[in-house]
Design an enzyme around this catalytic site. Structure first.
Site, PDB file in Angstrom:
ATOM      1  N   TRP A 102      -6.361   2.572 -11.193  1.00 20.83           N
ATOM      2  CA  TRP A 102      -6.752   4.401 -10.887  1.00 20.83           C
ATOM      3  C   TRP A 102      -6.470   4.839 -12.752  1.00 20.83           C
ATOM      4  O   TRP A 102      -7.317   5.522 -13.147  1.00 20.83           O
ATOM      5  CB  TRP A 102      -5.674   4.533 -10.540  1.00 20.83           C
ATOM      6  CG  TRP A 102      -6.088   4.917  -8.785  1.00 20.83           C
ATOM      7  CD1 TRP A 102      -5.218   4.128  -7.978  1.00 20.83           C
ATOM      8  CD2 TRP A 102      -7.229   5.420  -8.186  1.00 20.83           C
ATOM      9  NE1 TRP A 102      -6.338   4.008  -6.945  1.00 20.83           N
ATOM     10  CE2 TRP A 102      -7.386   4.819  -7.195  1.00 20.83           C
ATOM     11  CE3 TRP A 102      -8.518   6.481  -8.722  1.00 20.83           C
ATOM     12  CZ2 TRP A 102      -8.259   5.822  -6.086  1.00 20.83           C
ATOM     13  CZ3 TRP A 102      -9.296   6.507  -7.753  1.00 20.83           C
ATOM     14  CH2 TRP A 102      -9.112   6.272  -6.740  1.00 20.83           C
ATOM     15  N   ASP A 172      -0.192  10.601 -13.859  1.00 20.39           N
ATOM     16  CA  ASP A 172      -0.957  10.491 -12.954  1.00 20.39           C
ATOM     17  C   ASP A 172      -0.524   9.892 -11.416  1.00 20.39           C
ATOM     18  O   ASP A 172       0.128   8.896 -11.367  1.00 20.39           O
ATOM     19  CB  ASP A 172      -2.390   9.678 -12.318  1.00 20.39           C
ATOM     20  CG  ASP A 172      -3.271   9.904 -10.928  1.00 20.39           C
ATOM     21  OD1 ASP A 172      -2.692   9.922 -10.013  1.00 20.39           O
ATOM     22  OD2 ASP A 172      -4.039   9.329 -10.925  1.00 20.39           O
ATOM     23  N   LYS A 196      -2.402  11.819  -0.847  1.00 22.56           N
ATOM     24  CA  LYS A 196      -1.146   9.755  -0.231  1.00 22.56           C
ATOM     25  C   LYS A 196       0.237  10.986   0.004  1.00 22.56           C
ATOM     26  O   LYS A 196       0.515  10.951   0.862  1.00 22.56           O
ATOM     27  CB  LYS A 196      -0.998   9.940  -1.495  1.00 22.56           C
ATOM     28  CG  LYS A 196      -2.030   8.745  -1.697  1.00 22.56           C
ATOM     29  CD  LYS A 196      -3.647   8.975  -2.608  1.00 22.56           C
ATOM     30  CE  LYS A 196      -4.190   7.987  -2.984  1.00 22.56           C
ATOM     31  NZ  LYS A 196      -4.854   8.206  -3.926  1.00 22.56           N
TER      32      LYS A 196
HETATM   33  C1  LIG Z   1      -6.110   8.005  -4.882  1.00 28.74           C
HETATM   34  C2  LIG Z   1      -5.782   7.693  -6.277  1.00 28.74           C
HETATM   35  C3  LIG Z   1      -6.478   8.590  -6.947  1.00 28.74           C
HETATM   36  C4  LIG Z   1      -8.023   9.629  -6.640  1.00 28.74           C
HETATM   37  O1  LIG Z   1      -7.543  10.662  -5.198  1.00 28.74           O
HETATM   38  P1  LIG Z   1      -8.963  11.385  -5.502  1.00 28.74           P
HETATM   39  O2  LIG Z   1      -8.010  12.602  -4.829  1.00 28.74           O
HETATM   40  O3  LIG Z   1      -9.862  10.463  -4.217  1.00 28.74           O
HETATM   41  O4  LIG Z   1      -9.776  12.162  -6.655  1.00 28.74           O
HETATM   42  C5  LIG Z   1      -6.327   8.493  -8.085  1.00 28.74           C
HETATM   43  N1  LIG Z   1      -5.008   8.253  -8.882  1.00 28.74           N
HETATM   44  C6  LIG Z   1      -4.554   7.487  -7.565  1.00 28.74           C
HETATM   45  C7  LIG Z   1      -3.493   7.047  -8.361  1.00 28.74           C
HETATM   46  C8  LIG Z   1      -4.668   7.636  -6.654  1.00 28.74           C
HETATM   47  O5  LIG Z   1      -3.813   7.424  -5.982  1.00 28.74           O
END
Ligand SMILES: *Cc1c(COP(=O)(O)O)cnc(C)c1O
Length: 360
Positions: A102, A172, A196
């Site tokens: 990511w 993030d 999540k």
């Molecule tokens: C799932 C995830 C993403 C991507 O998220 P989207 O909503 O599908 O764009 C980005 N960073 C992390 C850490 C993730 O777990």
């Protein structure tokens, strides 16, 4: 109806109590004679729901008053572009820590807009740890320092908040937001896709210090401007109303669980048991440095990968769903977000131990 145990990395398990409440008020929300999905986002009723959700999130995370909370679309992936578009503010580079899939994607997207300095990378150990503060090579002129608090695929979580001095810290937190208390004042910006640990897919939460917004790169689309969303209370256009509402129910559920301290204690207990089961066996293994093992996403491998398909098949037959690891790392991954009950972890451990014995 029997609900199974869902270990999906995302979209992920939601609290059963929340789903039941949403079901109960789906056709007729609070006696209004229509569903929340069918309601104008400009109605007093919906604005009340939206404001309460923000208030509850502010309370849960103790978000200081000089931070805006935005309810957006486009997922965390849109944030990979929105962050540089809004936070460069005339600077010519940004610092990024590379700890896996990511953060790698965030870096690739940011490179379209600015020079990216890699402050540290753990690629050398196949992304099985987080770098120490002392290993970070930071540029005091950087627009910001970006990192991924929890690498959802590798199962690597920072055990500290990096110190970037006066450079704003951007995180993030898609897969570990709300899993434990965090000092929001240490950050310039936090973002998370909802699917999540917050709610359904289609909603992205951004928490941003208000002095950082309002100066975008030339050509930034209106919908990619944090200030536009902040000034419009995230209603510059039609927001993802159902996701926002459901997130609000999850925030209330979290408060009922005792807030983030209480949920963190549960999360530590759940993860502790699972890692102990993995470490206590020669059959299962997790490669991540102990201090950086994620309490949300637990990848593990079987001693013989030829048994993977059998493991998954038998697990599924017992109602243990979505344990297949990401295609980039293989093996298994159990995502044990807030909404995954401890009973699910107990059932998984019990299954793993029986499976191992059967192979002996
Ligand atoms: C799932 C995830 C993403 C991507 O998220 P989207 O909503 O599908 O764009 C980005 N960073 C992390 C850490 C993730 O777990």
């Amino acid at each position: 109806m029997t609900r199974k145990f869902n270990f999906s990395a995302g979209p992920a398990a939601l609290p059963e109590a929340v789903l039941k409440q949403a079901q109960a008020e789906l056709l007729d929300w609070h006696g209004e004679g229509l569903s929340i999905m069918e309601m104008s986002h400009r109605s007093a009723e919906y604005i009340g729901v939206a404001a309460q959700a923000e208030q509850d999130l502010r309370e849960l995370m103790q978000i200081p008053d000089n931070y805006k909370v935005l309810f957006l679309q486009g997922g965390a992936t849109a944030q990979f572009a929105m962050v540089p578009m809004n936070l460069l503010r005339g600077a010519t580079s940004a610092d990024y820590i590379n700890t896996g899939v990511w953060s790698g994607k965030a870096i690739k997207e940011a490179q379209r807009y600015t020079q990216v300095n890699i402050a540290a990378s753990t690629e050398g150990n196949s992304f099985t740890s987080a770098p120490a503060q002392s290993e970070l090579v930071l540029n005091p002129e950087a627009a910001y320092l970006h990192y991924t608090t929890n690498e959802t695929i590798g199962g690597v979580e920072f055990d500290y908040i990096p110190d970037a001095g006066d450079v704003p810290l951007v995180a993030d937190m898609s897969s570990d937001i709300l899993s434990a208390p965090v000092d929001v004042s240490r950050f310039g910006l936090i973002y998370a896709g909802a699917q999540k640990n917050i709610g359904p897919a289609g909603l992205t939460v951004v928490i941003v210090r208000e002095d950082l917004i309002g100066s975008t790169l030339a050509g930034t689309p209106t919908m990619y401007d944090y200030k536009v969303h902040a000034d419009a209370d995230s209603m510059n256009n039609t927001p993802p109303t159902f996701g926002w509402y459901l997130a609000g129910l999850v925030f209330q559920w979290l408060k009922q669980q005792g807030g983030l301290e209480a949920i963190a204690a549960q999360n530590r207990r759940k993860a502790g048991k699972l890692y102990a089961a993995i470490d206590g066996s020669d059959f299962y293994a997790n490669p991540v440095a102990v201090a950086n093992r994620s309490i949300m996403n637990v990848p593990f491998t079987l001693a013989d990968s030829r048994l993977d398909a059998r493991f998954l098949e038998l697990a599924e037959a017992e109602g243990l769903l979505n344990l297949k690891g990401h295609r980039s790392v293989g093996g298994m991954r159990a995502s044990i977000y807030n909404a995954v009950p401890e009973a699910a972890v107990d059932a998984l451990i019990d299954f793993m131990q029986r499976f191992e014995k059967e192979q002996a």
